[in-house]
Design an enzyme around this catalytic site. Structure first.
Site, PDB file in Angstrom:
ATOM      1  N   SER A  82      11.867  -0.558 -36.546  1.00 21.05           N
ATOM      2  CA  SER A  82      12.030  -1.909 -37.070  1.00 21.05           C
ATOM      3  C   SER A  82      13.228  -2.579 -36.414  1.00 21.05           C
ATOM      4  O   SER A  82      14.203  -1.899 -36.049  1.00 21.05           O
ATOM      5  CB  SER A  82      12.258  -1.848 -38.597  1.00 21.05           C
ATOM      6  OG  SER A  82      12.706  -3.094 -39.095  1.00 21.05           O
ATOM      7  N   TYR A 111      17.247   1.506 -45.384  1.00 21.39           N
ATOM      8  CA  TYR A 111      16.128   1.260 -44.465  1.00 21.39           C
ATOM      9  C   TYR A 111      16.617   1.209 -43.022  1.00 21.39           C
ATOM     10  O   TYR A 111      16.025   1.824 -42.118  1.00 21.39           O
ATOM     11  CB  TYR A 111      15.431  -0.043 -44.848  1.00 21.39           C
ATOM     12  CG  TYR A 111      14.144  -0.297 -44.110  1.00 21.39           C
ATOM     13  CD1 TYR A 111      13.006   0.429 -44.426  1.00 21.39           C
ATOM     14  CD2 TYR A 111      14.068  -1.258 -43.102  1.00 21.39           C
ATOM     15  CE1 TYR A 111      11.810   0.205 -43.753  1.00 21.39           C
ATOM     16  CE2 TYR A 111      12.880  -1.491 -42.426  1.00 21.39           C
ATOM     17  CZ  TYR A 111      11.757  -0.756 -42.755  1.00 21.39           C
ATOM     18  OH  TYR A 111      10.578  -0.974 -42.080  1.00 21.39           O
TER      19      TYR A 111
END
Length: 251
Positions: free
Chosen positions: A147, A160
């Site tokens: 990501s 995350y």
């Protein structure tokens, strides 16, 4: 042996394991791999109905497998189910992930650990289970879904971001370990997509993210999934992070 001679031959119908295949991106990755001639193991953890919907879209031989990737024993059992049904895994796509955002000063440590255990440790577990057979065959593909959050600071995403940044490090190091035996390891970094993981974000947050990227729209899971054939076809691309993110990674 050296160069191309050291590599095995790509199977005519590779076995592909896609973790988190019942979700928005995972489902499209499974369908794209099926269209590329793979026999797909559709992994899910909680959404059997979602996995069954994906399976209904597949044309080739396939199997549904359930398991918590954060649990090493569960991953081992899952791998055996795939091997018995389809054969050893030739293509592993580590797409399974969770996101539990909160400012670190207020975040539950248990939730923080859950994110890292699923996204990073889970990817280690599946790679550890699948890669040995790839090395013996001298052909294999590992694609880790990362990501832009791994590179771009976003308040509330320490868990995350840490998990995805760690996954990039894992990708590059595993690529260095496996390249001489014809196994490539790369990362695919999608930009923001409206999926089950992101659909609950406030509209002002979504609008702000859209305004920041050079291409002023979000990518779709189907657009991202179309790139999966690049990883299958390239013998000499390894340790790379390929971004399909509307330019988020350059802002």
């Amino acid at each position: 042996m050296s160069g191309k001679e050291a590599f095995g031959v790509r199977p005519s119908s590779p076995v592909a394991l896609v973790t988190g295949a019942s979700g928005g991106l995972g489902s499209e990755l499974a369908v794209a791999l099926d269209a590329a001639g793979c026999r797909v193991a559709v992994h899910y953890n909680s959404s059997l109905a979602g996995a069954q919907e994906v399976a209904a879209r597949l044309s080739n031989e396939h199997v549904l497998v359930r398991g918590d990737v954060a649990d090493w024993e569960a991953v081992g059992a899952m791998y055996e189910r795939v091997r018995e049904a389809l054969g050893p895994v030739d293509v592993l796509v580590n797409n399974g992930a969770v996101r539990k955002d909160a400012l670190m000063a207020m975040q539950d440590p248990v939730q923080w650990r859950q994110v890292v255990d699923t996204n990073l440790v889970g990817s280690f577990h599946t790679a550890r289970a699948c890669v040995p057979a790839m090395l013996r065959a001298r052909w294999g593909r590992v694609v880790n879904i990362v990501s832009p959050s791994a590179l771009i600071a976003t308040a509330g995403q320490t868990a995350y971001a840490a998990s995805k940044a760690g996954l990039i490090g894992l990708t590059r190091t595993l690529a260095a370990e496996c390249g001489r035996r014809g196994v490539t390891v790369n990362a695919l970094s999608p930009g923001f997509m409206i999926t089950g993981m992101t659909e609950t974000l406030p509209e002002h947050v979504v609008a702000g993210m859209r305004e920041k990227v050079p291409v002023p729209r979000f990518v779709t899971p189907r657009e991202v999934a179309r790139s999966i054939t690049l990883f299958l076809d390239q013998d000499c691309m390894t340790g790379q992070v390929i971004s399909i993110d509307s330019g988020a990674s350059i802002t």
